[in-house]
Design a protein around this motif. Sequence first.
Motif, mmCIF file in Angstrom:
data_model
loop_
_atom_site.group_PDB
_atom_site.id
_atom_site.type_symbol
_atom_site.label_atom_id
_atom_site.label_comp_id
_atom_site.label_asym_id
_atom_site.label_seq_id
_atom_site.Cartn_x
_atom_site.Cartn_y
_atom_site.Cartn_z
ATOM 1 N N LEU A 29 0.801 -1.194 0.001
ATOM 2 C CA LEU A 29 0.023 -0.134 0.014
ATOM 3 C C LEU A 29 0.981 1.514 0.053
ATOM 4 C CD1 LEU A 29 -2.941 -1.055 2.577
ATOM 5 C CD2 LEU A 29 -2.977 -0.454 -0.081
ATOM 6 N N THR A 30 2.001 1.189 0.676
ATOM 7 C CA THR A 30 2.738 2.587 0.814
ATOM 8 C C THR A 30 3.228 3.064 -0.589
ATOM 9 O OG1 THR A 30 3.476 1.753 3.095
ATOM 10 C CG2 THR A 30 4.624 3.569 1.977
ATOM 11 N N PRO A 31 4.000 2.652 -1.446
ATOM 12 C CA PRO A 31 4.142 3.282 -2.691
ATOM 13 C C PRO A 31 2.753 3.527 -3.540
ATOM 14 C CG PRO A 31 4.722 0.740 -2.521
ATOM 15 C CD PRO A 31 4.341 1.269 -1.457
ATOM 16 N N VAL A 32 1.819 2.946 -3.389
ATOM 17 C CA VAL A 32 0.718 2.985 -4.090
ATOM 18 C C VAL A 32 -0.174 4.227 -3.738
ATOM 19 C CG1 VAL A 32 -1.569 2.183 -4.910
ATOM 20 C CG2 VAL A 32 0.320 0.638 -5.009
ATOM 21 N N VAL A 33 -0.301 4.227 -2.450
ATOM 22 C CA VAL A 33 -1.056 5.449 -1.903
ATOM 23 C C VAL A 33 -0.105 6.667 -2.010
ATOM 24 C CG1 VAL A 33 -1.776 6.419 0.524
ATOM 25 C CG2 VAL A 33 -2.161 3.929 -0.221
ATOM 26 N N ARG A 34 1.114 6.554 -1.750
ATOM 27 C CA ARG A 34 2.115 7.898 -1.944
ATOM 28 C C ARG A 34 1.774 8.435 -3.263
ATOM 29 N NH1 ARG A 34 7.712 6.235 1.351
ATOM 30 N NH2 ARG A 34 6.773 6.627 3.353
ATOM 31 N N VAL A 35 1.992 7.526 -4.435
ATOM 32 C CA VAL A 35 1.865 8.058 -5.803
ATOM 33 C C VAL A 35 0.664 8.611 -5.956
ATOM 34 C CG1 VAL A 35 2.130 7.203 -8.077
ATOM 35 C CG2 VAL A 35 3.911 6.586 -6.434
ATOM 36 N N SER A 36 -0.488 7.780 -5.325
ATOM 37 C CA SER A 36 -1.769 8.224 -5.803
ATOM 38 C C SER A 36 -2.056 9.630 -5.220
ATOM 39 C CB SER A 36 -2.744 7.470 -5.159
ATOM 40 O OG SER A 36 -2.560 6.064 -5.888
ATOM 41 N N THR A 37 -1.425 9.878 -4.046
ATOM 42 C CA THR A 37 -1.699 11.115 -3.255
ATOM 43 C C THR A 37 -1.005 12.232 -4.027
ATOM 44 O OG1 THR A 37 -2.130 10.163 -1.164
ATOM 45 C CG2 THR A 37 -1.395 12.262 -0.863
ATOM 46 N N ALA A 38 0.258 12.092 -4.355
ATOM 47 C CA ALA A 38 1.029 12.957 -4.871
ATOM 48 C C ALA A 38 0.310 13.383 -6.427
ATOM 49 C CB ALA A 38 2.397 12.428 -5.343
ATOM 50 N N ALA A 39 -0.293 12.447 -7.107
ATOM 51 C CA ALA A 39 -0.878 12.686 -8.215
ATOM 52 C C ALA A 39 -1.915 13.528 -8.333
ATOM 53 C CB ALA A 39 -1.036 11.217 -9.168
ATOM 54 N N VAL A 40 -2.807 13.158 -7.303
ATOM 55 C CA VAL A 40 -3.970 14.007 -6.899
ATOM 56 C C VAL A 40 -3.753 15.405 -6.472
ATOM 57 C CG1 VAL A 40 -6.075 14.348 -5.299
ATOM 58 C CG2 VAL A 40 -5.536 12.304 -6.616
ATOM 59 N N ILE A 41 -2.762 15.600 -5.741
ATOM 60 C CA ILE A 41 -2.094 17.187 -5.595
ATOM 61 C C ILE A 41 -1.950 17.767 -6.758
ATOM 62 C CG2 ILE A 41 -0.230 18.209 -4.223
ATOM 63 C CD1 ILE A 41 -0.478 16.171 -1.862
ATOM 64 N N TRP A 42 -0.914 17.118 -7.467
ATOM 65 C CA TRP A 42 -0.332 17.665 -8.943
ATOM 66 C C TRP A 42 -1.696 18.031 -9.610
ATOM 67 C CZ3 TRP A 42 -0.750 16.383 -13.886
ATOM 68 C CH2 TRP A 42 -0.024 17.094 -14.809
ATOM 69 N N LEU A 43 -2.663 17.309 -9.826
ATOM 70 C CA LEU A 43 -3.438 17.540 -10.648
ATOM 71 C C LEU A 43 -4.432 18.813 -10.334
ATOM 72 C CD1 LEU A 43 -5.428 16.551 -13.025
ATOM 73 C CD2 LEU A 43 -6.755 15.298 -11.516
ATOM 74 N N GLY A 44 -4.852 18.610 -8.793
ATOM 75 C CA GLY A 44 -5.471 19.662 -8.063
ATOM 76 C C GLY A 44 -4.931 20.991 -8.384
ATOM 77 N N MET A 45 -3.621 21.096 -8.435
ATOM 78 C CA MET A 45 -2.879 22.307 -8.556
ATOM 79 C C MET A 45 -3.035 23.029 -10.108
ATOM 80 S SD MET A 45 -1.612 23.577 -5.876
ATOM 81 C CE MET A 45 -0.463 24.956 -6.300
ATOM 82 N N ARG A 46 -3.288 21.987 -10.680
ATOM 83 C CA ARG A 46 -3.296 22.499 -12.322
ATOM 84 C C ARG A 46 -5.059 22.584 -12.798
ATOM 85 N NH1 ARG A 46 0.817 20.554 -10.711
ATOM 86 N NH2 ARG A 46 2.937 21.205 -11.787
ATOM 87 N N LEU A 47 -5.912 22.322 -11.849
ATOM 88 C CA LEU A 47 -7.231 22.459 -12.292
ATOM 89 C C LEU A 47 -7.674 23.687 -12.235
ATOM 90 C CD1 LEU A 47 -8.790 18.845 -11.440
ATOM 91 C CD2 LEU A 47 -8.368 19.665 -13.433
#
Length: 172
Positions: free
Chosen positions: A154-172
């Motif tokens: 879970l750790t790597p999957v959750v970290r990457v997913s969380t970072a991706a959502v933050i990245w996306l949010g900053m661009r929407l």
Amino acid sequence: MSTPLGDRILKVDHAGEHGAVNLYRAQILVSRWTASQMTPLLRHFLDHELGHRALFRDRLQARGVRRCRSYLLCGAGGWMLGLLTGLLGPSAIAATTCAVESVVLQHLMEQRQQLGSTDPDAFDAVSRIVAEEQEHHDHGRDAMRSGAFWPSILTPVVRVSTAAVIWLGMRL
């Protein structure tokens, strides 16, 4: 016309806190059967996240800024992640908390650096939640059992997913 950095940060953090609220609500829902010993702590964390979400909502309203377009995505993602990890039990709940909060804490530190003295209001809002997010991280880290199955997956999957959502949010 681009949105000022402080506004974007507050919008993304508000959406992220909505995701955290839903994550803990879903974990609480199922932890009663899979990890009942964790339920009081999860409620404590939920109280923090509800306060964080309200803080960012109030700051956005005071600025006349609408919430982030990723708000509903964060809420749905938090709910799904919370249900799944709640069903998987204590080590999955702890690993998820630690992984999410490690990314969030790094993100908050970067935000504080970016905001510096350019937006004292946004800097203050971000700064006000750091200690509680650190508490969540540390509890998650300390609750993970050595050799447990779920943390390594879970750790790597959750970290990457969380970072991706933050990245996306900053661009929407």
